[in-house]
Design a protein around this motif. Structure first.
Motif, PDB file in Angstrom:
ATOM      1  N   GLY A   1      19.018  -8.569  57.507  1.00 40.82           N
ATOM      2  CA  GLY A   1      18.449  -8.747  56.306  1.00 40.82           C
ATOM      3  C   GLY A   1      17.802  -7.582  55.638  1.00 40.82           C
ATOM      4  N   TYR A   2      17.165  -6.921  56.660  1.00 42.99           N
ATOM      5  CA  TYR A   2      16.587  -5.535  56.113  1.00 42.99           C
ATOM      6  C   TYR A   2      17.579  -4.425  55.839  1.00 42.99           C
ATOM      7  CZ  TYR A   2      12.102  -6.822  58.162  1.00 42.99           C
ATOM      8  OH  TYR A   2      10.843  -7.441  58.504  1.00 42.99           O
ATOM      9  N   VAL A   3      18.784  -4.397  56.316  1.00 46.35           N
ATOM     10  CA  VAL A   3      19.967  -3.874  55.890  1.00 46.35           C
ATOM     11  C   VAL A   3      20.434  -4.151  54.301  1.00 46.35           C
ATOM     12  CG1 VAL A   3      22.279  -3.113  56.063  1.00 46.35           C
ATOM     13  CG2 VAL A   3      20.807  -3.143  58.196  1.00 46.35           C
ATOM     14  N   ASP A   4      20.277  -5.461  53.996  1.00 50.62           N
ATOM     15  CA  ASP A   4      20.757  -5.861  52.787  1.00 50.62           C
ATOM     16  C   ASP A   4      19.705  -5.725  51.994  1.00 50.62           C
ATOM     17  OD1 ASP A   4      22.977  -6.979  53.810  1.00 50.62           O
ATOM     18  OD2 ASP A   4      22.241  -9.018  54.073  1.00 50.62           O
TER      19      ASP A   4
ATOM     20  N   TYR B   1       9.889  -8.123  44.230  1.00 54.13           N
ATOM     21  CA  TYR B   1       9.380  -7.054  45.202  1.00 54.13           C
ATOM     22  C   TYR B   1       9.623  -5.692  45.018  1.00 54.13           C
ATOM     23  CZ  TYR B   1       8.869 -11.353  48.114  1.00 54.13           C
ATOM     24  OH  TYR B   1       8.623 -12.545  48.707  1.00 54.13           O
ATOM     25  N   ARG B   2      10.956  -5.534  44.696  1.00 54.21           N
ATOM     26  CA  ARG B   2      11.402  -4.216  44.274  1.00 54.21           C
ATOM     27  C   ARG B   2      10.774  -3.466  43.020  1.00 54.21           C
ATOM     28  NH1 ARG B   2      16.400  -5.361  44.559  1.00 54.21           N
ATOM     29  NH2 ARG B   2      16.967  -5.574  42.187  1.00 54.21           N
TER      30      ARG B   2
ATOM     31  N   ALA C   1      12.366 -12.641  53.865  1.00 58.64           N
ATOM     32  CA  ALA C   1      13.690 -13.461  53.748  1.00 58.64           C
ATOM     33  C   ALA C   1      14.057 -14.502  52.629  1.00 58.64           C
ATOM     34  CB  ALA C   1      13.659 -14.569  54.927  1.00 58.64           C
ATOM     35  N   ASP C   2      13.079 -14.110  51.512  1.00 60.20           N
ATOM     36  CA  ASP C   2      13.327 -14.688  50.351  1.00 60.20           C
ATOM     37  C   ASP C   2      13.906 -13.899  49.415  1.00 60.20           C
ATOM     38  OD1 ASP C   2      13.028 -16.226  47.923  1.00 60.20           O
ATOM     39  OD2 ASP C   2      10.811 -16.120  47.721  1.00 60.20           O
ATOM     40  N   ARG C   3      15.234 -13.921  49.526  1.00 67.11           N
ATOM     41  CA  ARG C   3      16.117 -12.974  48.662  1.00 67.11           C
ATOM     42  C   ARG C   3      16.003 -12.949  47.104  1.00 67.11           C
ATOM     43  NH1 ARG C   3      21.061 -10.850  52.041  1.00 67.11           N
ATOM     44  NH2 ARG C   3      20.382 -11.392  54.261  1.00 67.11           N
ATOM     45  N   GLU C   4      15.682 -14.551  46.806  1.00 64.88           N
ATOM     46  CA  GLU C   4      15.563 -14.541  45.158  1.00 64.88           C
ATOM     47  C   GLU C   4      14.146 -13.520  44.748  1.00 64.88           C
ATOM     48  OE1 GLU C   4      15.063 -18.561  44.387  1.00 64.88           O
ATOM     49  OE2 GLU C   4      17.456 -19.206  44.996  1.00 64.88           O
ATOM     50  N   SER C   5      13.174 -13.408  45.567  1.00 61.99           N
ATOM     51  CA  SER C   5      12.138 -12.710  45.186  1.00 61.99           C
ATOM     52  C   SER C   5      12.195 -11.191  45.404  1.00 61.99           C
ATOM     53  CB  SER C   5      11.081 -13.241  46.058  1.00 61.99           C
ATOM     54  OG  SER C   5      10.574 -14.387  45.593  1.00 61.99           O
ATOM     55  N   TRP C   6      13.498 -10.902  45.895  1.00 63.35           N
ATOM     56  CA  TRP C   6      13.552  -9.264  46.242  1.00 63.35           C
ATOM     57  C   TRP C   6      13.405  -8.357  44.739  1.00 63.35           C
ATOM     58  CZ3 TRP C   6      17.937  -8.757  50.154  1.00 63.35           C
ATOM     59  CH2 TRP C   6      17.876  -9.015  51.540  1.00 63.35           C
ATOM     60  N   PRO C   7      14.115  -8.897  43.590  1.00 70.19           N
ATOM     61  CA  PRO C   7      14.047  -8.094  42.533  1.00 70.19           C
ATOM     62  C   PRO C   7      12.489  -7.912  42.233  1.00 70.19           C
ATOM     63  CG  PRO C   7      15.721  -9.489  42.276  1.00 70.19           C
ATOM     64  CD  PRO C   7      15.019 -10.157  43.474  1.00 70.19           C
TER      65      PRO C   7
ATOM     66  N   GLU D   1      20.103  -3.165  48.559  1.00 69.87           N
ATOM     67  CA  GLU D   1      19.715  -3.302  47.183  1.00 69.87           C
ATOM     68  C   GLU D   1      18.865  -2.374  46.400  1.00 69.87           C
ATOM     69  OE1 GLU D   1      18.979  -7.438  46.100  1.00 69.87           O
ATOM     70  OE2 GLU D   1      20.605  -8.360  46.974  1.00 69.87           O
ATOM     71  N   PHE D   2      17.804  -1.883  47.475  1.00 70.75           N
ATOM     72  CA  PHE D   2      16.662  -1.295  47.031  1.00 70.75           C
ATOM     73  C   PHE D   2      17.245   0.242  46.632  1.00 70.75           C
ATOM     74  CE2 PHE D   2      13.480   1.952  47.848  1.00 70.75           C
ATOM     75  CZ  PHE D   2      12.456   1.482  47.079  1.00 70.75           C
ATOM     76  N   LEU D   3      18.044   0.790  47.457  1.00 68.58           N
ATOM     77  CA  LEU D   3      18.282   2.104  47.499  1.00 68.58           C
ATOM     78  C   LEU D   3      18.972   2.623  46.114  1.00 68.58           C
ATOM     79  CD1 LEU D   3      19.048   3.302  51.027  1.00 68.58           C
ATOM     80  CD2 LEU D   3      17.283   4.312  49.591  1.00 68.58           C
ATOM     81  N   PRO D   4      19.975   1.869  45.596  1.00 70.20           N
ATOM     82  CA  PRO D   4      20.894   2.108  44.369  1.00 70.20           C
ATOM     83  C   PRO D   4      19.601   2.263  42.884  1.00 70.20           C
ATOM     84  CG  PRO D   4      22.280   0.978  45.460  1.00 70.20           C
ATOM     85  CD  PRO D   4      20.983   0.741  46.471  1.00 70.20           C
ATOM     86  N   ALA D   5      18.690   1.166  43.185  1.00 72.39           N
ATOM     87  CA  ALA D   5      17.931   0.741  42.148  1.00 72.39           C
ATOM     88  C   ALA D   5      16.775   2.010  42.122  1.00 72.39           C
ATOM     89  CB  ALA D   5      17.024  -0.470  42.059  1.00 72.39           C
TER      90      ALA D   5
END
Length: 292
Positions: free
Chosen positions: A171-174, A290-291, A282-288, A178-182
């Protein structure tokens, strides 16, 4: 007709007359040149670093992982002597990465590095880099560092690597994928890091030795949930922290963040940090969110 100039090769000895006195110090003083070729943020650990009675040309650390990288260099085609030294120094310094920089690579030495890579584990290996100097017209010479040998798995998709780690670390890889390109889009040129790692933290350079930016999913002391922590991590013998503390009020107003000035228990290091909590990695919907 548009006048287009030609790119001309420059003899390496014209740029660096002496390998030990000129080229090695240049590599040590310009880690970003090598870092861009390797997709790493390199920090100098030392040059002419002692390994028993011998000395390694240059030793770096990858700021994103903390892994050590040993460099052996020459301004001629590769030879057995420098390849043997590279292996010896990498073993003596317990380096994750070993890099041979040369004018050109003989086929047998390219094959030797590829064979070593076939035996190396994940997260370690050998690189071969050819150095060239070029110019247009009367311009100053420009340096090109071209990777000609790299570990077998270095260019593979990060998500493919996630199959070999736990579901949580995958999950951290994922997250980092997503984080690095942004991050690179928002801050071009800040970091050379391109490969997501199966860990909860990542480090980014400040341009100052012993001072780094870190972003991590962490458990603060006494907390019952994860926080997303961004920080300036200071481990430079305490020379930089007083400079920040002297401007603490100004910094806090400029940041518009609730900063915590924290000594790190059982370590000489300190951090100036801001926290977003609670968060759930683990809450992928919140990743944007968080980022951002």
């Amino acid at each position: 007709m548009v006048d287009v100039a030609s790119l001309e090769d420059v003899p390496l000895r014209e740029v660096w007359p002496d390998e030990a006195r000129d080229f090695t110090p240049w590599l040590a003083a310009h880690p970003d040149h090598l870092g861009k070729a390797l997709q790493m943020d390199l920090e100098l650990e030392g040059d002419e670093v002692a390994v028993g009675p011998f000395s390694a040309d240059v030793v770096f650390r990858d700021a994103n992982t903390g892994h050590r990288l040993v460099v052996e260099n020459l301004l001629e085609p590769t030879d057995h002597d420098h390849l043997g030294k590279l292996i010896t120094y990498a073993a003596g310094l317990e380096a994750h990465w070993a890099v041979l920089v040369a004018k050109s690579f003989r086929p047998e030495h390219r094959s030797a590095l590829n064979w070593l890579n076939s035996l190396s584990g994940e997260g370690s290996g050998f690189f071969g880099i050819e150095v060239h100097a070029v110019r247009i017209g009367d311009s100053p010479a420009a340096v090109q560092l071209n990777v000609v040998v790299e570990p077998d798995d270095f260019s593979r998709s990060a998500r493919a690597a996630s199959k070999t780690v736990s579901a949580w670390n995958a999950g951290y890889v994922d997250w980092w994928a997503e984080f690095l390109p942004a991050f690179h889009q928002a801050h071009p040129g800040w970091s050379n890091a391109q490969t997501p790692q199966p860990v909860n933290w990542m480090s980014f350079p400040t341009g100052r030795s012993g001072v780094r930016y870190l972003l991590s999913f962490s458990y603060p002391t006494g907390a019952t949930n994860y926080s997303l922590r961004t920080e300036v991590y200071i481990d430079d013998g305490e020379s930089f922290l007083p400079l920040l503390e002297a401007r603490r009020a100004e910094i806090e107003v400029s940041c518009d963040l609730a900063l915590r000035w924290e000594p790190i228990e059982n370590a000489r290091a300190s951090r100036v940090a801001a926290y977003l909590d609670p968060v759930d990695p683990a809450d992928r919907e919140s990743w944007p969110r968080y980022r951002a």
